[in-house]
Write an enzyme that holds these catalytic residues in place. Structure first.
Site, PDB file in Angstrom:
ATOM      1  N   ASN A 228       0.791  -1.147  -0.208  1.00  0.00           N
ATOM      2  CA  ASN A 228      -0.205   0.079   0.065  1.00  0.00           C
ATOM      3  C   ASN A 228       1.054   1.349  -0.058  1.00  0.00           C
ATOM      4  O   ASN A 228       1.518   1.726   0.915  1.00  0.00           O
ATOM      5  CB  ASN A 228      -0.653  -0.002   1.196  1.00  0.00           C
ATOM      6  CG  ASN A 228      -1.576   1.212   1.372  1.00  0.00           C
ATOM      7  OD1 ASN A 228      -1.706   2.141   0.473  1.00  0.00           O
ATOM      8  ND2 ASN A 228      -2.312   1.313   2.487  1.00  0.00           N
ATOM      9  N   TRP A 229       0.963   1.907  -1.102  1.00  0.00           N
ATOM     10  CA  TRP A 229       2.096   3.018  -1.191  1.00  0.00           C
ATOM     11  C   TRP A 229       1.471   4.158  -0.659  1.00  0.00           C
ATOM     12  O   TRP A 229       2.149   5.315  -0.465  1.00  0.00           O
ATOM     13  CB  TRP A 229       2.269   3.240  -2.809  1.00  0.00           C
ATOM     14  CG  TRP A 229       2.945   2.100  -3.488  1.00  0.00           C
ATOM     15  CD1 TRP A 229       3.382   0.742  -3.157  1.00  0.00           C
ATOM     16  CD2 TRP A 229       3.396   2.362  -4.819  1.00  0.00           C
ATOM     17  NE1 TRP A 229       4.173   0.169  -4.070  1.00  0.00           N
ATOM     18  CE2 TRP A 229       4.096   1.016  -5.166  1.00  0.00           C
ATOM     19  CE3 TRP A 229       3.445   3.259  -5.719  1.00  0.00           C
ATOM     20  CZ2 TRP A 229       4.735   0.914  -6.394  1.00  0.00           C
ATOM     21  CZ3 TRP A 229       4.179   3.010  -6.977  1.00  0.00           C
ATOM     22  CH2 TRP A 229       4.607   1.768  -7.448  1.00  0.00           C
ATOM     23  N   LYS A 230       0.109   4.335  -0.004  1.00  0.00           N
ATOM     24  CA  LYS A 230      -0.381   5.238   0.392  1.00  0.00           C
ATOM     25  C   LYS A 230      -0.246   6.638  -0.654  1.00  0.00           C
ATOM     26  O   LYS A 230      -0.159   6.597  -1.850  1.00  0.00           O
ATOM     27  CB  LYS A 230       0.174   5.644   1.684  1.00  0.00           C
ATOM     28  CG  LYS A 230       0.108   4.589   2.656  1.00  0.00           C
ATOM     29  CD  LYS A 230      -0.137   4.479   4.000  1.00  0.00           C
ATOM     30  CE  LYS A 230      -0.180   3.248   4.685  1.00  0.00           C
ATOM     31  NZ  LYS A 230      -0.055   3.316   6.251  1.00  0.00           N
TER      32      LYS A 230
ATOM     33  N   HIS B  25      -9.366   0.941   4.733  1.00  0.00           N
ATOM     34  CA  HIS B  25      -8.008   1.206   5.692  1.00  0.00           C
ATOM     35  C   HIS B  25      -8.251   2.018   6.928  1.00  0.00           C
ATOM     36  O   HIS B  25      -9.199   3.019   6.968  1.00  0.00           O
ATOM     37  CB  HIS B  25      -6.951   1.900   4.683  1.00  0.00           C
ATOM     38  CG  HIS B  25      -5.670   1.814   5.368  1.00  0.00           C
ATOM     39  ND1 HIS B  25      -5.382   2.635   6.122  1.00  0.00           N
ATOM     40  CD2 HIS B  25      -4.569   0.823   4.925  1.00  0.00           C
ATOM     41  CE1 HIS B  25      -3.811   2.472   6.615  1.00  0.00           C
ATOM     42  NE2 HIS B  25      -3.740   1.304   5.764  1.00  0.00           N
TER      43      HIS B  25
ATOM     44  N   GLU C 246      -6.861   4.426   7.690  1.00  0.00           N
ATOM     45  CA  GLU C 246      -6.685   5.844   7.700  1.00  0.00           C
ATOM     46  C   GLU C 246      -7.885   6.636   6.775  1.00  0.00           C
ATOM     47  O   GLU C 246      -8.285   7.698   6.870  1.00  0.00           O
ATOM     48  CB  GLU C 246      -5.206   6.243   6.474  1.00  0.00           C
ATOM     49  CG  GLU C 246      -4.177   6.003   7.562  1.00  0.00           C
ATOM     50  CD  GLU C 246      -2.882   5.583   6.827  1.00  0.00           C
ATOM     51  OE1 GLU C 246      -3.008   5.494   5.536  1.00  0.00           O
ATOM     52  OE2 GLU C 246      -1.919   4.827   7.620  1.00  0.00           O
TER      53      GLU C 246
ATOM     54  N   GLU D 227      -4.866  -4.904  10.657  1.00  0.00           N
ATOM     55  CA  GLU D 227      -3.807  -3.931  10.965  1.00  0.00           C
ATOM     56  C   GLU D 227      -4.021  -3.172  12.107  1.00  0.00           C
ATOM     57  O   GLU D 227      -4.964  -2.142  12.112  1.00  0.00           O
ATOM     58  CB  GLU D 227      -3.970  -2.822   9.629  1.00  0.00           C
ATOM     59  CG  GLU D 227      -3.615  -3.234   8.373  1.00  0.00           C
ATOM     60  CD  GLU D 227      -3.071  -2.346   7.231  1.00  0.00           C
ATOM     61  OE1 GLU D 227      -1.954  -2.701   6.818  1.00  0.00           O
ATOM     62  OE2 GLU D 227      -3.836  -1.361   7.123  1.00  0.00           O
TER      63      GLU D 227
ATOM     64  N   GLY E 264       3.067   2.483  10.748  1.00  0.00           N
ATOM     65  CA  GLY E 264       3.777   3.492  10.461  1.00  0.00           C
ATOM     66  C   GLY E 264       4.405   4.124  11.881  1.00  0.00           C
ATOM     67  O   GLY E 264       5.398   5.019  12.037  1.00  0.00           O
TER      68      GLY E 264
ATOM     69  N   GLY F  88       3.126  -1.116   4.147  1.00  0.00           N
ATOM     70  CA  GLY F  88       3.364   0.422   3.843  1.00  0.00           C
ATOM     71  C   GLY F  88       4.707   0.884   3.569  1.00  0.00           C
ATOM     72  O   GLY F  88       5.102   0.536   2.400  1.00  0.00           O
ATOM     73  N   GLY F  89       5.349   1.395   4.422  1.00  0.00           N
ATOM     74  CA  GLY F  89       6.484   1.983   4.050  1.00  0.00           C
ATOM     75  C   GLY F  89       7.464   1.102   3.565  1.00  0.00           C
ATOM     76  O   GLY F  89       8.174   1.561   2.434  1.00  0.00           O
TER      77      GLY F  89
HETATM   78  P1  13P Z   1       3.362   0.322   7.449  1.00  0.00           P
HETATM   79  O1  13P Z   1       3.941  -0.944   6.774  1.00  0.00           O
HETATM   80  O2  13P Z   1       4.223   1.815   6.986  1.00  0.00           O
HETATM   81  O3  13P Z   1       3.304   0.533   9.130  1.00  0.00           O
HETATM   82  O4  13P Z   1       1.969   0.637   6.991  1.00  0.00           O
HETATM   83  C1  13P Z   1       1.077  -0.413   7.250  1.00  0.00           C
HETATM   84  C2  13P Z   1      -0.185   0.020   6.369  1.00  0.00           C
HETATM   85  O5  13P Z   1      -0.959   0.846   6.775  1.00  0.00           O
HETATM   86  C3  13P Z   1      -0.498  -0.713   5.209  1.00  0.00           C
HETATM   87  O6  13P Z   1      -1.844  -0.739   4.732  1.00  0.00           O
END
Ligand code: 13P
Length: 249
Positions: A9-11, A95, A97, A167, A173, A233-234
């Site tokens: 997930n590149w956000k 998600h 977020e 999650e 993050g 994510g990251g």
């Molecule tokens: P991180 O791997 O950056 O903690 O993010 C997880 C995430 O929200 C994937 O959807």
């Protein structure tokens, strides 16, 4: 046999040139394609570029969200048809977020999942508790409500086709990963709750873990019996790290 999936997930990261270079590096990577399905979910503006680069490759394309509406006066929204035309086959829904910054509810996620499935997209449905909820001992209660709410009135087909991502919000993050035991406990619980809705689906639904997954902790997490992959994510923004996580399956 459940499908292992590692999804990135590149956000809100990745302009067109960054998308091209990251995908070129990933496409040059090696892993056992039978063992693991890789998925990348770039931002909307990069989906078309990504779709062309990934066409007929072993990396599937996903979006980070979608509208529940087919078309019309919904400023800022993107429909399933638009996603299909750029080659997306997965879509992340609910998600934390989106829930936190855009007030998305279980009910909306449920509607979106049904619309996604009708269109032929595989929904990756996210659930997870906050730190306050965990500290109050409410993890199972919170996750059960999210599972029942987001999977409500799913057809047998949709149940079989869905992907769940657990999650924990406190692990996203933050660099604080859930220990393999903590993650496995919730994954097992989710599978039990799904079994109450549909016993067959519980056996086949991939349940991904998300929250500070990185090469150094991936193998131990992915080695748990009810963890079938990761939503990253990251670490999905660095080709070497993402490939190392894929190869940890
Ligand atoms: P991180 O791997 O950056 O903690 O993010 C997880 C995430 O929200 C994937 O959807």
């Amino acid at each position: 046999m459940r499908q292992n999936i590692i999804a990135g997930n590149w956000k809100m990261n990745g302009n067109i040139s960054e998308t091209k270079s990251l995908l070129e590096e990933l496409l040059a990577g090696k892993w056992d394609h039978q063992r693991c399905q890789a998925v990348v979910c770039p931002p909307y503006t990069a989906l078309s570029t990504a779709g062309k680069l990934l066409h007929e490759s072993h990396i599937a394309l996903g979006a980070q969200d979608m509208s529940e509406h087919a078309s019309g006066a919904y400023t800022g929204e993107i429909s399933t048809d638009m996603l299909l035309t750029v080659g997306a086959t997965y879509v992340i829904l609910g998600h934390s977020e989106r829930r936190q910054y855009h007030s998305e509810t279980d009910k909306l996620v449920n509607t979106k999942a049904k619309v996604a499935f009708q269109a032929g997209l595989t929904p990756i449905i996210c659930v997870g508790e906050t730190l306050t909820q965990r500290e109050a001992g409410q993890v199972h209660e919170v996750v059960e409500a999210q599972i029942n709410g987001t999977l409500s009135e799913f057809s047998a087909d949709l149940m079989m086709k869905s992907v769940i991502a657990y999650e924990p919000i406190w692990a996203i993050g933050t660099g604080k990963t859930a220990t393999p035991d903590i993650a496995e406990d919730v994954h097992r619980f989710i599978r039990q709750k799904i079994a109450e809705l549909d016993a067959d689906a519980a056996e086949t639904i991939p349940i991904l873990y998300g929250g500070s997954v990185k090469p150094s902790n991936a193998a131990e997490l992915l080695g748990q019996p009810d963890i079938d992959g990761a939503l990253v994510g990251g670490a999905s923004l660095k080709a070497d790290d993402f490939l190392a996580i894929i190869n940890a399956v």
